[in-house]
Enzyme design. Structure first.
Site, PDB file in Angstrom:
ATOM      1  N   CYS A   2     -14.845   3.442 -20.013  1.00  0.00           N
ATOM      2  CA  CYS A   2     -15.138   2.738 -21.260  1.00  0.00           C
ATOM      3  C   CYS A   2     -14.688   3.595 -22.440  1.00  0.00           C
ATOM      4  O   CYS A   2     -14.667   4.813 -22.372  1.00  0.00           O
ATOM      5  CB  CYS A   2     -16.604   2.409 -21.452  1.00  0.00           C
ATOM      6  N   ARG A  27      -8.998   3.291 -21.165  1.00  0.00           N
ATOM      7  CA  ARG A  27     -10.254   3.695 -20.531  1.00  0.00           C
ATOM      8  C   ARG A  27     -10.989   2.532 -19.877  1.00  0.00           C
ATOM      9  O   ARG A  27     -12.041   2.731 -19.254  1.00  0.00           O
ATOM     10  CB  ARG A  27     -11.175   4.337 -21.577  1.00  0.00           C
ATOM     11  N   TRP A  75     -15.153  -0.849 -18.912  1.00  0.00           N
ATOM     12  CA  TRP A  75     -14.768  -0.841 -17.498  1.00  0.00           C
ATOM     13  C   TRP A  75     -16.081  -0.998 -16.750  1.00  0.00           C
ATOM     14  O   TRP A  75     -16.922  -0.104 -16.753  1.00  0.00           O
ATOM     15  CB  TRP A  75     -14.075   0.472 -17.140  1.00  0.00           C
ATOM     16  N   ASN A  99     -20.907   4.776 -22.832  1.00  0.00           N
ATOM     17  CA  ASN A  99     -19.921   5.102 -21.799  1.00  0.00           C
ATOM     18  C   ASN A  99     -20.595   6.033 -20.807  1.00  0.00           C
ATOM     19  O   ASN A  99     -21.036   7.114 -21.191  1.00  0.00           O
ATOM     20  CB  ASN A  99     -18.718   5.801 -22.459  1.00  0.00           C
ATOM     21  N   GLY A 100     -20.708   5.617 -19.562  1.00  0.00           N
ATOM     22  CA  GLY A 100     -21.364   6.450 -18.559  1.00  0.00           C
ATOM     23  C   GLY A 100     -22.198   5.581 -17.634  1.00  0.00           C
ATOM     24  O   GLY A 100     -22.008   4.357 -17.582  1.00  0.00           O
ATOM     25  N   GLU A 482       1.689   9.476  -2.295  1.00  0.00           N
ATOM     26  CA  GLU A 482       1.844   9.046  -3.685  1.00  0.00           C
ATOM     27  C   GLU A 482       2.570   7.691  -3.752  1.00  0.00           C
ATOM     28  O   GLU A 482       2.212   6.818  -4.540  1.00  0.00           O
ATOM     29  CB  GLU A 482       2.600  10.138  -4.474  1.00  0.00           C
ATOM     30  N   LYS A 486       0.967   4.290  -5.385  1.00  0.00           N
ATOM     31  CA  LYS A 486       1.607   3.520  -6.459  1.00  0.00           C
ATOM     32  C   LYS A 486       1.736   2.050  -6.059  1.00  0.00           C
ATOM     33  O   LYS A 486       1.465   1.153  -6.862  1.00  0.00           O
ATOM     34  CB  LYS A 486       3.022   4.067  -6.768  1.00  0.00           C
ATOM     35  N   GLU A 489      -1.671   0.350  -6.190  1.00  0.00           N
ATOM     36  CA  GLU A 489      -2.217   0.241  -7.543  1.00  0.00           C
ATOM     37  C   GLU A 489      -1.644  -0.917  -8.343  1.00  0.00           C
ATOM     38  O   GLU A 489      -2.376  -1.629  -9.004  1.00  0.00           O
ATOM     39  CB  GLU A 489      -1.864   1.516  -8.327  1.00  0.00           C
ATOM     40  N   HIS A 505      -0.521   8.737  17.166  1.00  0.00           N
ATOM     41  CA  HIS A 505      -1.929   8.925  17.523  1.00  0.00           C
ATOM     42  C   HIS A 505      -2.782   7.733  17.098  1.00  0.00           C
ATOM     43  O   HIS A 505      -3.985   7.861  16.936  1.00  0.00           O
ATOM     44  CB  HIS A 505      -2.458  10.226  16.907  1.00  0.00           C
ATOM     45  N   LYS A 604      -7.308   4.067 -16.919  1.00  0.00           N
ATOM     46  CA  LYS A 604      -6.450   5.263 -16.924  1.00  0.00           C
ATOM     47  C   LYS A 604      -7.268   6.536 -16.752  1.00  0.00           C
ATOM     48  O   LYS A 604      -6.857   7.453 -16.061  1.00  0.00           O
ATOM     49  CB  LYS A 604      -5.684   5.286 -18.247  1.00  0.00           C
TER      50      LYS A 604
HETATM   51  O1  M6R Z   1      -6.422  12.015 -15.358  1.00  0.00           O
HETATM   52  P1  M6R Z   1      -6.433  12.446 -13.924  1.00  0.00           P
HETATM   53  O2  M6R Z   1      -5.142  12.998 -13.467  1.00  0.00           O
HETATM   54  O3  M6R Z   1      -7.569  13.397 -13.629  1.00  0.00           O
HETATM   55  O4  M6R Z   1      -6.708  11.129 -13.100  1.00  0.00           O
HETATM   56  C1  M6R Z   1      -6.893  11.161 -11.722  1.00  0.00           C
HETATM   57  C2  M6R Z   1      -6.737   9.781 -11.112  1.00  0.00           C
HETATM   58  O5  M6R Z   1      -7.696   8.916 -11.628  1.00  0.00           O
HETATM   59  C3  M6R Z   1      -5.344   9.210 -11.381  1.00  0.00           C
HETATM   60  O6  M6R Z   1      -4.336  10.051 -10.926  1.00  0.00           O
HETATM   61  C4  M6R Z   1      -5.194   7.836 -10.709  1.00  0.00           C
HETATM   62  O7  M6R Z   1      -5.196   7.992  -9.327  1.00  0.00           O
HETATM   63  C5  M6R Z   1      -3.900   7.182 -11.209  1.00  0.00           C
HETATM   64  N1  M6R Z   1      -4.170   5.859 -11.666  1.00  0.00           N
HETATM   65  C6  M6R Z   1      -2.843   7.131 -10.175  1.00  0.00           C
HETATM   66  O8  M6R Z   1      -1.694   6.472 -10.609  1.00  0.00           O
END
Ligand code: M6R
Length: 609
Positions: A2, A27, A75, A99-100, A482, A486, A489, A505, A604
């Site tokens: 948030c 956020r 969020w 926020n929290g 990774e 991606k 996501e 396995h 983010k």
């Molecule tokens: O800001 P940070 O690098 O600490 O964030 C960590 C993860 O939340 C962040 O990398 C998340 O996995 C991304 N959305 C990946 O694309």
């Protein structure tokens, strides 16, 4: 998560709040709302489900005006994204944005219901509004009422509170969720992130854990947890916000993928002199500390965690420095045995990820030599709370799917390997080869990006799939992870990554002609092993996509598509092979029509645990 913003001024603050929310949207973007006190001393509240533009259109229609107000982009944690769950929440003359997570919300709610408070939302946050209202009745000032409430809350809260009977004061509290005060001339502000306030000020005070601030248009008073006034430094920032413009690109993510040669160049700038790595920002004393390091513990989340995993291969195989990498949310709740002379390294784009920050705080009391943060935001909590820091110079990353932050983290990690090599008198050839490979990398990626159309064509086949497997070996296994992250996501296709040797396995049972298997197959000493794994998949009718270079002899067929990438030095190959996987997920998401920059359910910066 948030985002919160508040303003108290002598001019209309509605547009300042809306612009601030736009900049905080990374956020969370489930819903948004604002509350101002109008010239009659009444609350005017507007809340909308969806993105900030829904709220801004609604405020334009309603023509809101006021000189004090608070706003929030959400969020969802407790309660779905609906208008009634959106913040700010009201309790008679009190309005709050939070926020929290309030962990004891349910028992507080029951106590408040017993006192005849009526709840209009399913959120944990609404208890704060009613509790402040309750305590106001036994307190002479808003800040005193808030201090009483804080003793009863468990959990995390960055919170802003206004009282329409005192329409010239915002009270803000920070515990577990960041807040920064922006100082203007005859006006003051509060927000989750200084970026939100850059249109109105460059002077900031970062609240520390437990701080409570009383903010009027002309004065800011800060108290610690005990209610004792404290002085916090004012910082003049050189930050700038370059997010407004996507330029020639359709999405921020696309722009950020294409910015990687420049981001890496910027990250290397002034850090390599006469073929030697210089990390002068660490300071001379740091060298003494680094010389004592016998072990590295890396802690991070998501994409940053994947960067840590790659670096483990580098630290151990290039300079023999043992390295463990752990997900922050796991590290923080176990009792790690700290190895002798171990350095704690946190990796984060935002520097505000709640789990990573918590892990850093824990690390301070359990015997590490010290802490080093590698982070993209110089003003972040992670940087401020770490002993040492190295900034990745990726520039502001807006797309929720991290791209340039990842490749610049890897760049810094490789620089750090070279630095350790130098400090520990390892063969000079190690540092030399790292430097050579890094210096060539921006141009190599520039060239690679010109192959974007090849990946775009491939994406068409992918967009119809429901699942995908990503395989790699050695330092390219985390790159497979990774790539899978991606794809999940932003295209919502289920994807898993495996170390190629692990397939037999269990996961090999998934292989059939509908299961695309992406193999990251650079030319290195593991290529023959990888070829055997590829054969195992072919023998079972799997559909293979092999990302490789021209020296590897793979033959294109209906069931095996070969994507030839240009030459890359072995050392920087994990960084290089990340790029086509980023492009693949981007183009698949485009075809699927998802919200590339703000994919569903994500934010983010993950500031809740
Ligand atoms: O800001 P940070 O690098 O600490 O964030 C960590 C993860 O939340 C962040 O990398 C998340 O996995 C991304 N959305 C990946 O694309």
């Amino acid at each position: 998560m948030c985002g919160i913003i508040g303003a108290v001024a002598q001019r209309d603050i509605t547009e300042i709040l809306i612009e601030g929310l736009r900049r905080l949207e990374y956020r969370g973007y489930d819903s948004a709302g604002l509350t101002i006190i109008d010239d009659k001393g009444e609350f005017q509240r507007i809340r909308r489900v969806g993105k900030v533009y829904e709220l801004s259109s609604a405020t334009e229609c309603k023509s809101l005006h006021g000189i004090i107000g608070i706003a929030h982009t959400r969020w969802a944690t407790h309660g779905e994204p609906t208008e009634y769950n959106a913040h700010p929440h009201l309790s008679n003359y009190i309005a709050i944005a939070h926020n929290g997570i309030i962990e004891n919300a349910e028992s507080l709610r029951q106590q408040l219901i017993a006192k005849n408070y009526h709840f209009t939302s399913e959120t944990d946050s609404e208890v704060i509004a009613h509790m402040v209202h309750d305590k106001c009745q036994q307190s002479t000032t808003l800040v005193k009422a808030v201090i009483k409430v804080l003793t009863l809350l468990q959990g995390t809260y960055g919170t802003v509170i206004i009282d329409r009977r005192q329409p010239d004061i915002i009270v803000a509290v920070r515990s577990g969720s960041p807040l920064v005060i922006g100082l203007g001339i005859g006006e003051n502000f509060i927000a989750s992130d200084p970026l939100a306030l850059l249109p109105v000020t460059h002077r900031f005070i970062y609240l520390e854990e437990g701080d409570i601030a009383e903010i009027s248009s002309r004065k800011v008073t800060i108290f610690n947890k005990q209610g004792i006034p404290v002085i916090r430094n004012t910082i003049e920032t050189t930050l700038h916000y370059d997010a407004g413009d996507k330029g020639e690109y359709r999405h921020y993510m696309q722009k950020e993928i294409y910015q990687q040669p420049t981001a890496i160049k910027n990250t290397l700038e002034k850090r390599i002199k006469h073929e030697h790595v210089e990390l002068s920002e660490l300071g001379h004393e740091a060298e003494q500390l680094l010389k004592r390091v016998e072990h590295i513990q890396i802690v991070a989340c998501g994409t940053s965690y994947n960067a840590g995993l790659v670096s483990r291969y580098w630290f151990e195989s290039l300079i023999g420095l043992s390295c463990d990498v752990e997900i922050a949310s796991e590290f923080r709740y176990r009792k790690p045995v700290v190895r002798k002379n171990s350095l704690f390294i946190s990796l984060s784009q935002s520097g505000e990820t709640a789990d990573t920050l918590a892990a850093l705080r824990i690390s301070k009391n359990i015997g590490y030599l010290g802490s080093l943060a590698i982070c993209n935001v110089s003003s972040s909590s992670l940087i401020r709370e770490s002993d040492l820091s190295i900034i990745t110079k990726a520039g502001v990353e807006i797309g929720v799917a991290s791209t340039k932050a990842f490749t610049t983290q890897l760049t810094v990690l490789l620089l750090l390997v070279a630095k350790f090599s130098q400090l520990n008198n390892r063969p000079v050839s190690i540092e030399y080869e790292i430097v050579q490979a890094l210096q060539k990398l921006p141009n190599r990626i520039e060239h690679l990006l010109s192959f974007g159309n090849v990946i775009e064509n491939l994406a068409k086949e992918f967009s119809e799939k429901n699942h995908a497997l990503f395989l790699g070996r050695g330092s390219h296994y985390p790159i497979a992870m990774e790539g899978a992250l991606k794809l999940k996501e932003i295209s919502y296709i289920h994807a898993e990554a495996y170390a190629a040797g692990e397939l037999k396995h269990g996961p090999i049972a998934l292989i059939d002609s509908n299961m695309p298997v992406i193999v990251i197959a650079p030319n290195n000493k593991l290529i023959e092993k990888l070829k055997s794994n590829i054969e195992e998949i072919r023998a079972r009718g799997g559909l293979l996509y092999i990302f490789t270079d021209k020296n590897n002899e793979f033959i294109n067929s209906d069931s095996m598509k070969i994507i030839h990438l240009p030459y890359i030095e072995t050392l920087t190959s994990p960084i290089f092979y990340t790029i086509p996987l980023q492009l693949l997920s981007y183009y698949v998401a485009l075809i699927k029509g998802t919200d590339v920059d703000q994919p569903r359910n994500l934010a983010k910066s993950v500031t809740v645990e």
